[in-house]
Write a protein that holds these residues in place. Sequence first.
Motif, PDB file in Angstrom:
ATOM      1  N   PRO A   1      -5.549   6.113  -2.043  1.00  0.00           N
ATOM      2  CA  PRO A   1      -5.036   4.754  -2.241  1.00  0.00           C
ATOM      3  C   PRO A   1      -5.517   3.763  -1.193  1.00  0.00           C
ATOM      4  O   PRO A   1      -4.733   3.186  -0.430  1.00  0.00           O
ATOM      5  CB  PRO A   1      -3.520   4.951  -2.169  1.00  0.00           C
ATOM      6  CG  PRO A   1      -3.341   6.095  -1.229  1.00  0.00           C
ATOM      7  CD  PRO A   1      -4.508   7.025  -1.498  1.00  0.00           C
ATOM      8  N   VAL A   2      -6.823   3.530  -1.150  1.00  0.00           N
ATOM      9  CA  VAL A   2      -7.392   2.549  -0.222  1.00  0.00           C
ATOM     10  C   VAL A   2      -6.961   1.150  -0.668  1.00  0.00           C
ATOM     11  O   VAL A   2      -7.029   0.828  -1.856  1.00  0.00           O
ATOM     12  CB  VAL A   2      -8.930   2.654  -0.212  1.00  0.00           C
ATOM     13  CG1 VAL A   2      -9.541   1.561   0.646  1.00  0.00           C
ATOM     14  CG2 VAL A   2      -9.348   4.031   0.287  1.00  0.00           C
ATOM     15  N   PRO A   3      -6.495   0.285   0.247  1.00  0.00           N
ATOM     16  CA  PRO A   3      -6.080  -1.067  -0.151  1.00  0.00           C
ATOM     17  C   PRO A   3      -7.225  -1.810  -0.828  1.00  0.00           C
ATOM     18  O   PRO A   3      -8.383  -1.697  -0.420  1.00  0.00           O
ATOM     19  CB  PRO A   3      -5.696  -1.725   1.186  1.00  0.00           C
ATOM     20  CG  PRO A   3      -5.384  -0.597   2.097  1.00  0.00           C
ATOM     21  CD  PRO A   3      -6.287   0.526   1.684  1.00  0.00           C
TER      22      PRO A   3
ATOM     23  N   THR B   1       4.310   6.410   1.905  1.00  0.00           N
ATOM     24  CA  THR B   1       2.996   6.453   1.263  1.00  0.00           C
ATOM     25  C   THR B   1       1.920   6.401   2.342  1.00  0.00           C
ATOM     26  O   THR B   1       1.917   5.491   3.179  1.00  0.00           O
ATOM     27  CB  THR B   1       2.812   5.270   0.300  1.00  0.00           C
ATOM     28  OG1 THR B   1       3.806   5.335  -0.717  1.00  0.00           O
ATOM     29  CG2 THR B   1       1.428   5.303  -0.341  1.00  0.00           C
TER      30      THR B   1
ATOM     31  N   VAL C   1      -7.276   3.831   5.906  1.00  0.00           N
ATOM     32  CA  VAL C   1      -7.936   2.538   6.074  1.00  0.00           C
ATOM     33  C   VAL C   1      -9.315   2.665   6.711  1.00  0.00           C
ATOM     34  O   VAL C   1     -10.039   1.676   6.823  1.00  0.00           O
ATOM     35  CB  VAL C   1      -7.049   1.563   6.889  1.00  0.00           C
ATOM     36  CG1 VAL C   1      -5.780   1.227   6.137  1.00  0.00           C
ATOM     37  CG2 VAL C   1      -6.723   2.135   8.270  1.00  0.00           C
TER      38      VAL C   1
ATOM     39  N   VAL D   1      -1.729   5.711   3.533  1.00  0.00           N
ATOM     40  CA  VAL D   1      -2.828   4.871   3.067  1.00  0.00           C
ATOM     41  C   VAL D   1      -3.980   4.963   4.067  1.00  0.00           C
ATOM     42  O   VAL D   1      -3.872   4.474   5.195  1.00  0.00           O
ATOM     43  CB  VAL D   1      -2.383   3.402   2.932  1.00  0.00           C
ATOM     44  CG1 VAL D   1      -3.538   2.542   2.436  1.00  0.00           C
ATOM     45  CG2 VAL D   1      -1.184   3.281   2.000  1.00  0.00           C
TER      46      VAL D   1
ATOM     47  N   VAL E   1      -2.005  -3.537   4.838  1.00  0.00           N
ATOM     48  CA  VAL E   1      -0.921  -2.614   4.549  1.00  0.00           C
ATOM     49  C   VAL E   1       0.300  -2.990   5.395  1.00  0.00           C
ATOM     50  O   VAL E   1       0.179  -3.278   6.589  1.00  0.00           O
ATOM     51  CB  VAL E   1      -1.341  -1.169   4.866  1.00  0.00           C
ATOM     52  CG1 VAL E   1      -0.211  -0.199   4.555  1.00  0.00           C
ATOM     53  CG2 VAL E   1      -2.590  -0.799   4.095  1.00  0.00           C
TER      54      VAL E   1
ATOM     55  N   PHE F   1      -5.158   5.768   9.427  1.00  0.00           N
ATOM     56  CA  PHE F   1      -4.282   5.619   8.275  1.00  0.00           C
ATOM     57  C   PHE F   1      -3.036   4.811   8.653  1.00  0.00           C
ATOM     58  O   PHE F   1      -2.690   4.676   9.835  1.00  0.00           O
ATOM     59  CB  PHE F   1      -3.860   6.989   7.724  1.00  0.00           C
ATOM     60  CG  PHE F   1      -2.995   7.789   8.673  1.00  0.00           C
ATOM     61  CD1 PHE F   1      -1.608   7.687   8.652  1.00  0.00           C
ATOM     62  CD2 PHE F   1      -3.577   8.646   9.598  1.00  0.00           C
ATOM     63  CE1 PHE F   1      -0.820   8.412   9.529  1.00  0.00           C
ATOM     64  CE2 PHE F   1      -2.795   9.382  10.493  1.00  0.00           C
ATOM     65  CZ  PHE F   1      -1.410   9.260  10.454  1.00  0.00           C
TER      66      PHE F   1
ATOM     67  N   THR G   1     -12.214   5.961  -2.146  1.00  0.00           N
ATOM     68  CA  THR G   1     -11.704   5.656  -3.484  1.00  0.00           C
ATOM     69  C   THR G   1     -12.264   6.620  -4.519  1.00  0.00           C
ATOM     70  O   THR G   1     -11.638   6.866  -5.545  1.00  0.00           O
ATOM     71  CB  THR G   1     -12.046   4.204  -3.903  1.00  0.00           C
ATOM     72  OG1 THR G   1     -13.462   4.068  -4.101  1.00  0.00           O
ATOM     73  CG2 THR G   1     -11.580   3.207  -2.861  1.00  0.00           C
TER      74      THR G   1
ATOM     75  N   THR H   1       1.151   4.250   7.176  1.00  0.00           N
ATOM     76  CA  THR H   1       2.187   4.784   6.304  1.00  0.00           C
ATOM     77  C   THR H   1       3.229   3.705   6.073  1.00  0.00           C
ATOM     78  O   THR H   1       3.708   3.084   7.021  1.00  0.00           O
ATOM     79  CB  THR H   1       2.844   6.029   6.930  1.00  0.00           C
ATOM     80  OG1 THR H   1       1.839   7.008   7.186  1.00  0.00           O
ATOM     81  CG2 THR H   1       3.878   6.625   6.000  1.00  0.00           C
ATOM     82  N   THR H   2       3.563   3.467   4.820  1.00  0.00           N
ATOM     83  CA  THR H   2       4.536   2.442   4.473  1.00  0.00           C
ATOM     84  C   THR H   2       5.951   2.984   4.627  1.00  0.00           C
ATOM     85  O   THR H   2       6.161   4.171   4.905  1.00  0.00           O
ATOM     86  CB  THR H   2       4.312   1.962   3.037  1.00  0.00           C
ATOM     87  OG1 THR H   2       4.413   3.082   2.151  1.00  0.00           O
ATOM     88  CG2 THR H   2       2.919   1.351   2.899  1.00  0.00           C
TER      89      THR H   2
END
Length: 638
Positions: A33-35, A244, A248, A246, A144, A237, A28, A239-240
């Motif tokens: 963009p860490v949840p 995106t 983790v 992300v 995510v 990681f 971060t 991906t949405t």
Amino acid sequence: MEVPDLRSLRAADTPVVGGKAAGLGELTAIGLPVPPGVVLPARFLNGNDERALADLLPGLVRERGVRPPFAVRSSALCEDGEHASFAGQFHSELEVDEAGLAGAVVRCARSADAKNVQHYADALGVAPGLSGQHSVSVIVQEQVAADLSGVLFTADPLTGDPDTYVLEVVPGPGSALVGGTTEPLALRLGSDGVVVTTRPDWCDESFEARVLGLCLRLRELGRSVTEHRGSPQDIEFCTTADDTVVPVQARPITSLPALSARSFDLTFTPVCHATSDELGALARLDKVRLRLVAESCGLRVGRAWIIRAQASGSPRQEEPTALPPGLSDAPQISFVLQDPARLGGSIVRRFSAVGSRSHDLRETVQLVGASHDRFALIATEIHDAELSGVARRFGDHVVAEVGFGAFVPKGVVATSQYVCTTDGTIEHTEPVRQERAFLIEQGMPRAVTIGRTPTLTPEQCRMVCQAVEVANQYHTRPSVEFGVERDGSLFLIDFVEDGADDAGPRPEDLGIISSGRLAGRVVRVDDDRALELASLDSHFHTDRPGAAPAAVHDPVIVVAALPYLSLESFIRERDATSLGFVFRNCSYLSHLSIVLRELGVPALVDRQAYDRLRADDHVLLDTADRTVAQVPEAESTP
């Protein structure tokens, strides 16, 4: 820190929250963009049973804005280390709702007792026992909605080659990949392109094309994380559906084969005694020109050496470099890459204490030498300053700010201000009591208690104004960074170009950092410790500008105690026209203040507003009448 947010954590918190949680906090710090999530430290869990957690956790996650479904994961003290990853040894649960949250947390916390953990620890010779390294903290994060998941190694785990990344990807969540139940699509991302090394039966052309389209962004992600953490990384990681990426998890790659060091011939040229022929094109560089200007005008500045490196043949074990007198025994030195100016888009900077000087230079040479056969560094002496400050000319006045210790331009301390005529006559002062300062010791920052007001004498103000006048002959609107030693003598640190216009400030307008007007909701940033560390981190390590996220147009007024340099992350994340700042204390010439003026972001110093404003208030910031007024929500919505 009883139950900290992930975003507040850094590597120094590992003994309390474990390696995985601290690693996510570090991500971060570079704007990834860490949840969102919280960490339940082991010592907190030891004092709460499952029934107590069931009563506590639902309200806690709602209060922190962490929404279900949750990913509940372990973060043991021994996990994600440089020599032992404990990959897959502890318990994790996905798709957890509020009702099941306490049970999932307890199961993760108890996973240190599992036989597989003990067996793994014994095999690596790690001391067992829940009371020691195996104490488990637990992460509760928003899960995510993963459309595809993967693992990225930022060095080849078989050869150790740092220029070759290895990528494995599967559709959906990553449990099938890290659990070994699905064969992944595997690729090698080298400096000469991308090669698919394994294409499983389930992988169709559209999935492969999608992954190939993500490779450039994934390589940039890997580079940013590797440079930030200082070693090759194993990055998980998701991906949405909208692609995106992300991260983790990020941890060092363990058991990475060592590459042979390259051999370089180094030559050292003292800047202040060098001829123009000896310096060549380097004479035009800022840190070299600063010293030449200072020398010609009788101003003091720290010693400096140009270090030219030339690859000298085949790889071999490098011998310790013989350093010239002065460079070898100066208490503090900064090594900065000068030619080329950046490495992979980033500044290379390393601070060095006298005891590790040869090692630090060797490491810096190897870092740059992995990509270049010829390059140049500058090594600059760092004075032990009692005070440091920054000054700039505005019209027919000079504004100077000063504070105890180092890092005044980073905005991490409150400063006293002086408004002088160009010949150094003091016309107005704004003294501010400084509670603590930061010193440079052994190549790292150290906080000390002060409890005094920093001041400049009339003679020191005269010398500062002289330096500003000299700088203006060679630069456009420069800010002059300076230091004051314990005997009262003044020395120059740097010249920094300020792209803002030359108007202001009048003495009565010192609280207006940047003019403008904006209505928006309040975002308070109250974790001063995290802001200080992030601002200092930007000074002590290679700059790490990762891929900038898409700008967000959601007008906000950021409220913070000081103009910390790390607050620049808001500018990277948002449309600059939708930002305003309110600070408790003023630093008109800090690096962030310069950036705010250049971008036209309104910023005001208002102690009463700082104390009064609360998160999600809707306000109108107007520097013309120096007000921060509450307004109805509709008026602050674009």
